[in-house]
Design an enzyme around this catalytic site. Sequence first.
Site, PDB file in Angstrom:
ATOM      1  N   HIS A 122       0.957  -1.274  -0.042  1.00 49.37           N
ATOM      2  CA  HIS A 122       0.128   0.049   0.040  1.00 49.37           C
ATOM      3  C   HIS A 122       0.905   1.224   0.104  1.00 49.37           C
ATOM      4  O   HIS A 122       2.031   1.142   0.543  1.00 49.37           O
ATOM      5  CB  HIS A 122      -0.767  -0.114   1.155  1.00 49.37           C
ATOM      6  CG  HIS A 122      -1.819   1.070   1.216  1.00 49.37           C
ATOM      7  ND1 HIS A 122      -1.581   2.338   1.943  1.00 49.37           N
ATOM      8  CD2 HIS A 122      -3.356   0.844   1.180  1.00 49.37           C
ATOM      9  CE1 HIS A 122      -2.920   2.919   2.148  1.00 49.37           C
ATOM     10  NE2 HIS A 122      -3.864   2.084   1.648  1.00 49.37           N
ATOM     11  N   ASP A 199       3.209  -4.300   8.059  1.00 48.58           N
ATOM     12  CA  ASP A 199       1.999  -3.493   7.843  1.00 48.58           C
ATOM     13  C   ASP A 199       1.004  -4.594   8.189  1.00 48.58           C
ATOM     14  O   ASP A 199       0.479  -5.333   6.998  1.00 48.58           O
ATOM     15  CB  ASP A 199       1.874  -2.957   6.241  1.00 48.58           C
ATOM     16  CG  ASP A 199       0.671  -2.358   6.211  1.00 48.58           C
ATOM     17  OD1 ASP A 199      -0.186  -2.430   6.732  1.00 48.58           O
ATOM     18  OD2 ASP A 199       0.485  -1.708   5.160  1.00 48.58           O
ATOM     19  N   GLN A 202      -4.407  -5.170   7.006  1.00 54.04           N
ATOM     20  CA  GLN A 202      -5.468  -6.102   6.539  1.00 54.04           C
ATOM     21  C   GLN A 202      -5.511  -7.322   7.178  1.00 54.04           C
ATOM     22  O   GLN A 202      -6.190  -8.303   6.884  1.00 54.04           O
ATOM     23  CB  GLN A 202      -5.005  -6.304   4.915  1.00 54.04           C
ATOM     24  CG  GLN A 202      -5.349  -5.082   3.808  1.00 54.04           C
ATOM     25  CD  GLN A 202      -6.830  -4.511   4.187  1.00 54.04           C
ATOM     26  OE1 GLN A 202      -7.805  -5.123   4.840  1.00 54.04           O
ATOM     27  NE2 GLN A 202      -7.046  -3.194   3.914  1.00 54.04           N
ATOM     28  N   LYS A 225     -10.604  -0.637  10.595  1.00 54.29           N
ATOM     29  CA  LYS A 225     -10.715  -1.840   9.725  1.00 54.29           C
ATOM     30  C   LYS A 225     -11.013  -2.975  10.659  1.00 54.29           C
ATOM     31  O   LYS A 225     -11.254  -4.159   9.783  1.00 54.29           O
ATOM     32  CB  LYS A 225      -9.323  -1.917   8.894  1.00 54.29           C
ATOM     33  CG  LYS A 225      -8.899  -0.992   7.768  1.00 54.29           C
ATOM     34  CD  LYS A 225      -7.795  -1.303   7.121  1.00 54.29           C
ATOM     35  CE  LYS A 225      -7.223  -0.184   6.391  1.00 54.29           C
ATOM     36  NZ  LYS A 225      -7.783   0.300   5.180  1.00 54.29           N
ATOM     37  N   CYS A 364      -4.899   2.642  -3.569  1.00 53.03           N
ATOM     38  CA  CYS A 364      -3.460   3.139  -3.162  1.00 53.03           C
ATOM     39  C   CYS A 364      -2.383   2.066  -3.101  1.00 53.03           C
ATOM     40  O   CYS A 364      -1.778   1.746  -2.482  1.00 53.03           O
ATOM     41  CB  CYS A 364      -3.642   3.535  -1.569  1.00 53.03           C
ATOM     42  SG  CYS A 364      -4.992   4.695  -1.131  1.00 53.03           S
TER      43      CYS A 364
HETATM   44  N1  PLP Z   1      -1.611  -0.486   4.654  1.00 50.41           N
HETATM   45  C1  PLP Z   1      -2.705  -1.522   4.113  1.00 50.41           C
HETATM   46  C2  PLP Z   1      -2.173  -2.754   3.608  1.00 50.41           C
HETATM   47  C3  PLP Z   1      -3.838  -0.821   3.970  1.00 50.41           C
HETATM   48  O1  PLP Z   1      -4.847  -1.621   3.237  1.00 50.41           O
HETATM   49  C4  PLP Z   1      -3.922   0.388   4.497  1.00 50.41           C
HETATM   50  C5  PLP Z   1      -5.489   0.778   4.080  1.00 50.41           C
HETATM   51  O2  PLP Z   1      -6.144   0.609   3.350  1.00 50.41           O
HETATM   52  C6  PLP Z   1      -3.266   0.991   4.863  1.00 50.41           C
HETATM   53  C7  PLP Z   1      -1.885   0.516   5.119  1.00 50.41           C
HETATM   54  C8  PLP Z   1      -3.408   2.478   5.622  1.00 50.41           C
HETATM   55  O3  PLP Z   1      -4.298   2.625   6.499  1.00 50.41           O
HETATM   56  P1  PLP Z   1      -4.738   3.906   7.171  1.00 50.41           P
HETATM   57  O4  PLP Z   1      -5.349   4.602   6.169  1.00 50.41           O
HETATM   58  O5  PLP Z   1      -5.972   3.291   8.358  1.00 50.41           O
HETATM   59  O6  PLP Z   1      -3.889   4.677   7.931  1.00 50.41           O
END
Ligand code: PLP
Length: 406
Positions: A122, A199, A202, A225, A364
Amino acid sequence: MLDIDAIRAEFPILSRELYGRPMTYLDNTATSQTPRRVVDIITDGYTRSKANVHRGVHTLSQEATKAQEDARRRVASWIGAESHEEVIFTRGTTEALNLVASSFGGMVLGEGDELILTVMEHHANIVPWQLLRSRLGFTIKVVPIDGEGRLDLDAYRALFNERTRLVSVCHASNVLGTVNPVKEMIAEAHAHGVPVVVDGAQAAPHIKIDVRDLDADFYAFSAHKMYGPTGIGVLYGKRGHLEKMPPYQGGGEMIEHVSFGHTTFAELPFKFEAGTPDFVGIPAIAGAIDFMDGIGIDAIAEHEHVLLRHATDRLVAEVPGLRIFGTAPEKCAIISFLIGDHHPYDVGMLLDKLGIEVRTGHHCAQPLMEYLGIEGTVRASFAVYNTIEEADRFVDAVKRVAMILG
Ligand code: PLP
């Protein structure tokens, strides 16, 4: 068998209608809905006990402080951290990853060094590193994927050399759904003396997280999430790293003593929590964990997989020209797809008119889109409150849209 009706009853939003049809919410990867018990905690915080934390001798402030710190302990035990002092509250995964990049990355990466990412990251796990790279001049190496959307682990192993300083990888992809073998990847990195950032945005809603079993150096995720409030995230870090790292932001809460000549910093975790935290929202994370624990993470994942398999099988069998991106055997309940050459926005807008809420675009993950040679996908993703009827409604709607678009 889960009592899905009872679970759904906790989510008033799920009984909404759109365009005269029942709303089918399948954008859970972007954010999941929030059960009433979590909303109630926030409402209570605002209506009964709102007071700033850590700064008051008065009752309300002490109540608010206790609620926040109890939530920190709950999160710590939920992810298997050794201590609640290793749990830092942030605004979300994005801020957590920016914190690690800026503070830890700034310590361990320098000119000529190498950082390993994967092609399925992401933007939140790419751009913070690029910002740091523009200051420090290191190199970013990228692990590719195979046709099913699995990381090429041989390529991963081959990327390590004496200049490798750090790995940052998603536990699960927000586009492909692939669940990465992070434990194995961390062991490989550690064998080279390289720490690993995970990270977990998900993974947290679907997979049991045990940071000590994974041996992750850092682990980041977002409450919104996983049925929790928006605007709050968690960064877990091993104490040994956190103690050595410089603060990320300066301000109130993160100091021990300030003078114009010299400032000393607070102990963990407060060293990384500058300013007033979301002390009303943070206790609601504990409510979200209670909600998930009440059902059981394995039962949640099993139910979501039933929906994933059912919808996938039907889509493949019944929608000519449909392509699914991400078919790894280890996969979260995410279906990223395209119908022929039709633009994902057209498909998404028509699905919305049929009451089906899915996400469209690059999610993203533009480098992944470039790698796949596409501009974007339509993405449907399931949560524990989704039903087989909804999965069928979704597939029927996709069939109808495919027919309309020709
Ligand atoms: N990393 C992953 C794999 C994501 O799917 C997301 C959000 O969709 C993020 C990071 C960023 O999360 P946040 O927007 O809650 O900071």
